[in-house]
Design an enzyme around this catalytic site. Sequence first.
Site, short mmCIF file in Angstrom:
data_model
loop_
_atom_site.label_atom_id
_atom_site.label_comp_id
_atom_site.label_asym_id
_atom_site.label_seq_id
_atom_site.Cartn_x
_atom_site.Cartn_y
_atom_site.Cartn_z
N GLU A 1 89.97 32.62 55.27
CA GLU A 1 91.55 32.19 55.40
C GLU A 1 91.49 31.01 54.77
O GLU A 1 91.17 29.92 55.63
CB GLU A 1 91.75 32.51 56.78
CG GLU A 1 93.29 32.46 57.30
CD GLU A 1 93.82 31.28 57.53
OE1 GLU A 1 94.52 30.78 56.52
OE2 GLU A 1 93.86 30.97 58.43
N CYS B 1 98.15 25.77 56.94
CA CYS B 1 97.83 26.53 55.76
C CYS B 1 99.03 27.09 55.32
O CYS B 1 99.37 27.61 54.12
CB CYS B 1 96.61 27.46 55.92
SG CYS B 1 96.71 28.55 57.22
C1 UN1 Z 1 96.65 27.31 59.86
O1 UN1 Z 1 97.34 26.54 59.27
O2 UN1 Z 1 95.40 27.57 59.44
O3 UN1 Z 1 101.58 30.84 61.22
C2 UN1 Z 1 96.96 28.57 60.65
C3 UN1 Z 1 101.25 29.52 61.61
C4 UN1 Z 1 100.24 29.35 62.66
C5 UN1 Z 1 98.79 29.42 62.17
C6 UN1 Z 1 98.75 28.70 61.12
N1 UN1 Z 1 100.46 30.28 63.66
O4 UN1 Z 1 101.74 28.67 60.84
#
Ligand code: UN1
Length: 511
Positions: free
Chosen positions: A268, A302
């Site tokens: 990921e 992310c």
């Molecule tokens: C991340 O930034 O690694 O969808 C995860 C989202 C959060 C998870 C982010 N539930 O922004």
Amino acid sequence: MNQRTNDEVLQLLQAFQLTSDNHGAYAGEWIETTGPRIESINPTTGEAIASVRMASADEYERVAQVTIEAFEAWRTWPAPQRGEVVRQLGDALRKQKDELGRLVTLEVGKTLSEGLGEVQEMIDMADLAVGMSRQLFGKSMHSERPQHRMYEQWHPMGPTGIITAFNFPVAVWAWNAMVAAVCGNSMIWKPSPEAPLTSLAVTRIAQRVLEENDAPAIFNLAIGGVEQVGEALVADTRFPLISATGSVRMGKQVGAAVAARMGRSLLELGGNNGLLVMDDADLDLALRGVLFGAAGTAGQRCTTTRRLFLQKGIAQEMKERLVQAYGSVRIGDPLEDNVLMGPLINQKAVDGMLEALERVQEQGGRILCGGKSLDGPGFFVEPTLVEIDQQTPMVCDETFAPILYIMEFDDLDEAIAIHNAVPQGLSSAIFTLNMRSAERFLAATGSDCGIANVNIGTSGAEIGGAFGGEKDTGGGREAGSDSWKAYMRRQTCTLNWGTELPLAQGVEFEV
Ligand code: UN1
């Protein structure tokens, strides 16, 4: 650090039996680690909260052995009983939600509302995994041979490595750990060295739940350097599954190393998430979606919105409204009420943002607002809007900071083409009230991302869906839906209860 914060820090540490100096490895018991010391820095003040002694290569080996032994026992527990342990872990997190949320905020600088939201995400994952523990379904098929039965079943995959990043220091562990646990796996967590305290706190909670259930040591921890822990875990053939969250650069190394030993990786990685606003959009909604997506968590998700595509008819109005909204984002101590944006994680992140802004300006980008770092203490920056042309090379890079690149477009086909023309493929969104535009965006010829939203921003996904993305984002799927399959091995079983031995495909083989 002011007095209020000082007292709060002490209280928070004590709530998880942490002190000013801690051991960084757990494997059924806390290990007296002997590796180098790292400090957990409060990004709001730049001051150390507490230190942690990392695991050496030998100590990693100890954690690995306990994790492997724990798997041998845990995999014999019926899945619903494993689910019961996870249910109790969810309850233990509920009881300490406030303290753990505050510790997340303290250690990584997200707002308190987001810190608490992150712990809620863990609790939600526990609930989901409890349900999964009774639904690890395999299919049954009709055999082509008489008096034969054919079906598939899912077995635990094995000891699992979980490598997490600083920005969701505990929720991403929970995505993996809750599911891996009900699937029958044991695990080693290698957290980010930027967020060691939250990992220690979570491990304390998990330790208590395991002990209360006389369960094997499945939730283990090894805080350590790249060589002593990171590379050792990734290369360790006793760990058939490595789940890693982080940069594309890191993920490419992990993916290659795990593939070379025929292990499986669940990656990921970075996103470069785009959001399209059509002329017919509800601009109030779009504005809020962009603001949370781009400036929320100081641009360190992310799923952060990094590219904004504005259709020409509303472009000017949206830019003006965004500049105004950006000017009123309250920046400050994320533990304070009403603050919307805390600091970046460290000075390197601040420098990285300023360098990216310099480079994009060299490429013709025009800063509409923001663009500067704030005077210390802490690692604060202004949320920044940059207008660029569609062809600007920097638009392909993910800078982990609150920079939003804005481009204009004429029609949807053109916007989808430029939207998809980056290496990453995590999350995407369109704001439109036109059903055809929405469906066009979600069609196979539309967004190429793992997540595609309509009238919702790019970030803030719920756990019920599978989370992850395509291309450089790594292809892994975690959290909800049938992501549990990544943590198990599939076995196809054919059982002959007859007196003949017919061969499939009508093959004859008689002597
Ligand atoms: C991340 O930034 O690694 O969808 C995860 C989202 C959060 C998870 C982010 N539930 O922004």
